[in-house]
Design an enzyme around this catalytic site. Structure first.
Site, PDB file in Angstrom:
ATOM      1  N   ASP A  26       0.847  -1.192   0.000  1.00 39.80           N
ATOM      2  CA  ASP A  26       0.000   0.000   0.000  1.00 39.80           C
ATOM      3  C   ASP A  26       0.883   1.243   0.000  1.00 39.80           C
ATOM      4  O   ASP A  26       2.082   1.187   0.290  1.00 39.80           O
ATOM      5  CB  ASP A  26      -0.893  -0.017   1.242  1.00 39.80           C
ATOM      6  CG  ASP A  26      -2.073   0.936   1.131  1.00 39.80           C
ATOM      7  OD1 ASP A  26      -2.286   1.496   0.033  1.00 39.80           O
ATOM      8  OD2 ASP A  26      -2.787   1.119   2.124  1.00 39.80           O
TER       9      ASP A  26
ATOM     10  N   GLU B 283       3.038   4.931  -3.956  1.00 38.66           N
ATOM     11  CA  GLU B 283       3.164   5.922  -5.034  1.00 38.66           C
ATOM     12  C   GLU B 283       4.533   6.633  -5.050  1.00 38.66           C
ATOM     13  O   GLU B 283       4.874   7.106  -6.141  1.00 38.66           O
ATOM     14  CB  GLU B 283       2.058   6.977  -4.898  1.00 38.66           C
ATOM     15  CG  GLU B 283       0.663   6.458  -5.113  1.00 38.66           C
ATOM     16  CD  GLU B 283       0.152   5.624  -3.947  1.00 38.66           C
ATOM     17  OE1 GLU B 283      -0.621   4.692  -4.179  1.00 38.66           O
ATOM     18  OE2 GLU B 283       0.554   5.899  -2.802  1.00 38.66           O
TER      19      GLU B 283
ATOM     20  N   ASP C 247      -9.204   3.803  -2.619  1.00 38.52           N
ATOM     21  CA  ASP C 247     -10.147   4.175  -1.572  1.00 38.52           C
ATOM     22  C   ASP C 247     -11.404   4.823  -2.149  1.00 38.52           C
ATOM     23  O   ASP C 247     -11.435   6.004  -2.467  1.00 38.52           O
ATOM     24  CB  ASP C 247      -9.470   5.120  -0.584  1.00 38.52           C
ATOM     25  CG  ASP C 247      -8.300   4.442   0.094  1.00 38.52           C
ATOM     26  OD1 ASP C 247      -8.209   3.209   0.020  1.00 38.52           O
ATOM     27  OD2 ASP C 247      -7.473   5.140   0.687  1.00 38.52           O
TER      28      ASP C 247
END
Length: 971
Positions: free
Chosen positions: A444, A447, A588
């Site tokens: 997670d 980025e 999300d």
């Protein structure tokens, strides 16, 4: 301002200044708002052709371009001379590169996207395209056409081409009546179809909730598919990892990249699925996932301790619901969110190991979350060994780049280039795995996310307040109510350089989305600063969009080395090539009806991008709806509607390739595990009951995507790209070649009108037949607790008995479902012309051959695939059986044959064919007596006929799946 909970982004209104949250905001120029429209510049060329040289193979050419006009001076000076190379690589793939002559420029590494080069034996006569040969003295123009029709594939005429150090502009003409798909990642209000109204798609990976429409999100994919009015399709990849805007107008598409070079790949198709296969041949085909990954998954940010975690599994079991895998979010981690460690307060390692053993004994699994940032905490093994092994990304001072994430002050592993990164990672994972063996990795925030964005940041030890909040330990009860807001506020001391770097503030400002900035956020907003440097000298400015993919690549290799098992890696960020290593979820979202609709586009785009195992958070990760990018609990759905949404979303999500119920922490989201409501539990049982019966069909479809390229989930239009109305049927999707899912996506709705392309379709619940002559909408009644699922005519589909875990389905007896098509076979011509409905598996040789061999008959085709989750799959360790059914035009007699391509591995001898069902047999008398026989066997198989549904069932076959057979039937 608005800040994020970036593990699975939640957004919380926080009353702190923008400059405090993003330490670099002060002094950084905002985008200048320069127009993106390229119209009006056609009259004056920027580059002219000075020389042209034919390639040795006679197929391609190289040309020199000289600058003749230097437009847009606000973006810097243009390069004086460029080298332009055109290189045919396969009959359907063309490569075009343009770069400054004798100047080394950043390009995407081969480790991310290998360059296969020209195919051996390529000839000019085999090419499906023509490229205009430039003449010396002529202005630059790239014109590529489809040889068979003259249709334009890529055409820059009439537009300026600009190439500066930090600004590249390239425009192609696009017909007004063409439709475009791909490009992202972005959540579009209209769903899958790209808007052609001057919209700007920005590619710069960001930790921004997927619920925010029109902003750039977690991944960067500069690839699109163009479907022309006649159905002929092609694809275009601009292989460039730098920040980029793509402008979409009614008549053109314009790239504006802020670095790198022009490396174009064109894919000729001509069908959409053929385009995708050709694209995946270049970037790498999707990973073959372990079989269990197709089961039902559960995750929550905030299962406070192991007892709660165990209760979730028990609640699924008590409700009689399938649960294959449960994810552990950051609450399992040790104090200060130390990566790859267990909290002895919440998830003690010894108890976690015992729990993992119980799961494995029941055929279930668990997967922990891992974020990139490593706490900069002396005495923490991963940090100390990382310092010793020199694995961190560096700042401009040459020291490890320091950001702030959940651990507080944190450093970032250099997964791209650090020489010791693989050995460092493998040691950390080995220690972690020995404590409690896990079954995959959930990556997670890769980025990579950063709550500070300064160029050079450090802990200010003289500031007691910031020191307190940076070192604040994770609450033992994981109640984040008071912990959350300070932790996502930047407490580092970030020094502003005397001169702002052009890497953090390039002349051209892409439309980067960011709270407080609109679409004018600086590049460093919420991520590692673009001036940060990798071990090989590459800057984050160039490589930022690759971080998630390089992380997935390294974890894939480490997991394989440690466990010897086929990896399951789930990643949030991606770039072309990521699908070789990872599955994805769409990020999300929120519990809202339009988000259920948006999830479909997210799943389909990921499949086009080469990531087959993709899914969205079922029922919505977040429970508060955004309005004008402001998040508030008062917009949450009423309880009854929340339950209705979850009911509908559960039934739709059961047919995502990756199917996971995922929700946020208690203080931000109402619980929505499916056992919370009786109605949702019943919907879950029904939908997953069908999914689990179809697991081997889905797995076989995944194998086709893995071995041949292409999609697992695909838009309906892929079945017939000449059906104009199917272009915008984006509230439905095909799962594999034969399964159409048409969910209810609006409240208080029990009647829908989904689109069906021409052909025969069968209700998956009872096999009743529906014939669609020309393609169009069909009204269906879908009460709450139901979902419309149809099987496509012309398929052979393996089905097995339901069980609560995939282990108990995998080698269970198989019933083959043969769905008769509406039309007699005319061979495989539709695949070459993109005209009319495409038969299932028409691109796969066994079925294409059967369609040609049985021209004039009703042909159905399908695959049964099985393996043992080995690291590599081959004919030596798999079962691969192609089935073809040829039925007389009247539909009253026919044969079913199997062609065994491989019969090895654990499925060999275990998988057995017990029955055959033929759906769509024309109505006969109720007492009609069908007959069936298997070649080489004495006597007849037991056959029966259901006049109400037109189904012939042949039972008692009892043959090994790996045993070739021919069955003949009639009625």
């Amino acid at each position: 301002m608005l800040l994020f909970r970036s593990n699975s982004i939640l957004v919380l209104a926080v009353t702190v200044l923008i400059s405090q949250a993003f330490c670099t905001a002060a002094g950084v120029g905002l985008p200048d708002g320069s127009p993106l429209d390229t119209r009006g510049h056609a009259a004056q060329a920027t580059y002219g052709v000075s020389s042209v040289t034919r390639g040795d193979d006679g197929l391609g050419y190289a040309a020199q371009l000289d600058l003749s006009n230097d437009p847009l001076p606000q973006y810097g000076p243009s390069f004086q001379q460029l080298t332009w190379q055109v290189s045919p690589e396969t009959p359907s793939r063309l490569r075009v590169t343009i770069s400054p002559t004798a100047v080394k420029r950043w390009r995407v590494p081969d480790s991310i996207v290998p360059r296969p080069g020209p195919a051996a034996g390529l000839t000019a006569s085999s090419l499906l395209y023509d490229v205009s040969l430039p003449e010396p003295g002529a202005p630059f123009a790239l014109q590529v056409t489809r040889r068979a029709t003259g249709q334009a594939i890529f055409d820059t005429t009439g537009h300026q081409f600009v190439f500066k150090d930090q600004f590249i502009q390239l425009t192609t003409n696009v017909p007004e009546d063409a439709d475009l798909y791909g490009l992202g990642e972005v959540t579009l209000r209209g769903g899958l179809l790209l808007p052609r109204n001057g919209s700007v798609i920005t590619l710069w990976a960001r930790d921004v909730a997927a619920a925010v429409t029109d902003w750039n999100l977690y991944s960067a994919h500069p690839f699109y598919v163009q479907v022309n009015k006649d159905g002929a399709s092609h694809g275009v990849l601009l292989l460039n990892s730098n920040g980029m805007d793509v402008l979409l107008n009614q008549t053109s598409l314009t790239y504006r990249a802020i670095g790198g070079l022009v490396e174009l790949y064109l894919f000729l198709g001509p069908t959409p699925e053929a385009v995708i296969r050709q694209y995946h041949e270049l970037i790498g085909r999707t990973a073959m996932q372990p079989y269990w990954a197709l089961g039902a998954h559960q995750a929550r940010w905030g299962y406070q301790n192991l007892s709660v975690f165990e209760d979730v599994v028990s609640n699924y079991s008590a409700a009689g619901l399938p649960l294959e895998n449960i994810f552990a979010d950051i609450e399992y981690q040790g104090d200060n969110f130390r990566t790859m460690t267990f909290s002895e307060d919440r998830y003690p390692a010894a108890k976690m190991k015992a729990f993992a053993a119980k799961l494995h004994a029941r055929g279930q699994h668990w997967v922990p979350i891992i974020n990139p940032a490593v706490g900069a905490q002396p005495g923490f093994r991963a940090f100390d060994e990382g310092n010793r092994d020199d694995v961190w990304i560096k700042d401009t001072s040459g020291r490890p780049y320091v950001g702030q994430v959940w651990p507080g002050a944190a450093v970032y592993p250099d997964y791209l280039a650090a020489p010791n990164i693989s050995s460092w990672l493998q040691r950390q994972l080995t220690t972690f795995y020995r404590q409690a063996p896990f079954d995959g990795m959930w990556l997670d925030m890769n980025e990579a996310s950063n709550f500070c964005g300064g160029q050079v940041c450090e802990v200010d030890y003289s500031n007691a307040t910031s020191l307190y909040y940076l070192k604040q330990k994770t609450p033992k009860d994981f109640d984040l109510t008071d912990f959350f807001k300070p932790r996502v506020t930047c407490w580092l001391s970030c020094k502003q350089p005397a001169v702002v770097s052009s890497l953090s503030s390039p002349p051209y400002k892409i439309h980067n989305g960011g709270f407080g900035f609109g679409r004018q956020a600086p590049l460093q907003s919420g991520v590692i600063h673009p001036t940060a440097v990798h071990a090989d000298g590459t800057t984050e400015y160039d490589a930022h969009n690759l971080y998630g993919t390089t992380m997935a690549m390294r974890f894939h290799a480490a997991f394989t080395a440690i466990t010897g098992k086929r990896p399951f890696i789930l990643s949030r960020s991606s770039f072309p090539g990521a699908g070789r290593f990872a599955a994805r979820w769409t990020g999300d979202n929120v519990a809202r009806w339009d988000e259920l609709f948006h999830s479909i586009a997210g799943v389909l785009n990921n499949n086009m991008w080469g990531i087959a195992l993709a899914g969205a958070d079922i029922c919505g990760f977040y429970d508060m709806a955004p309005e004008h990018h402001v998040w508030s609990a008062e917009h949450a759905l009423p309880e009854a509607e929340y339950e209705e949404l979850c009911n509908r979303w559960t039934m739709a999500g059961a047919f995502y390739p990756f199917s996971r119920n995922h929700l946020a922490a208690n203080h931000l989201t109402r619980a929505h595990e499916p056992y919370r409501w009786q109605s949702v539990a019943a919907a879950h049982r029904k939908a997953y009951g069908l999914r689990y019966q179809l697991l081997t069909y889905i797995y076989s479809s995944l194998f086709v995507a893995h071995s041949r390229g292409g999609t697992l989930a695909r838009p309906l239009l892929f079945t017939d790209s000449s059906d104009a109305a199917a272009r915008n049927a984006t509230a439905q999707w095909m799962l594999g070649e034969a399964l159409l899912v048409s969910p209810v996506i609006t409240p208080n709705t029990t009647r829908i009108t989904p689109h069906f392309t021409a052909g025969s379709w069968y209700n998956a619940w009872d096999l009743t037949r529906m014939d669609v002559t020309t393609g169009g909408h069909v009204a269906l009644d879908v009460p709450l607790g139901e979902v419309a699922v149809h099987l496509r005519g012309g398929a052979v589909i393996p089905m097995q008995p339901y069980a609560n875990v995939t282990r108990d389905v995998r080698y269970a007896p198989v019933t083959l479902i043969v769905t008769l098509p509406a039309q007699q076979s005319s061979g495989s011509q539709a695949a070459a012309t993109a005209q009319g409905p495409l038969p299932p598996h028409v691109l796969d040789e066994p079925c294409a051959a059967a369609l040609a061999r049985h021209a004039g008959q009703l042909v159905s085709c399908g695959l049964l695939y099985s393996d043992g989750d080995t690291l590599q799959v081959s004919e030596d360790n798999t079962v691969q059986v192609w089935y073809t059914a040829a039925t007389a035009p009247a539909g009253r007699s026919g044969s079913v044959r199997s062609a065994v391509k491989a019969n090895a591995g654990p499925g060999s001898g275990k998988l057995r064919i017990e029955a055959l069902v033929i759906a769509g047999v024309p109505t006969q008398a109720a007492d009609a007596a069908p007959t069936a026989s298997i070649a080489g066997q004495d006597g007849e198989a037991h056959a029966s006929y259901d006049a109400a549904t037109g189904v012939v069932r042949i039972a008692g076959i009892n043959l090994e799946a790996g045993q070739a057979f021919e069955l003949n039937w009639s009625i």
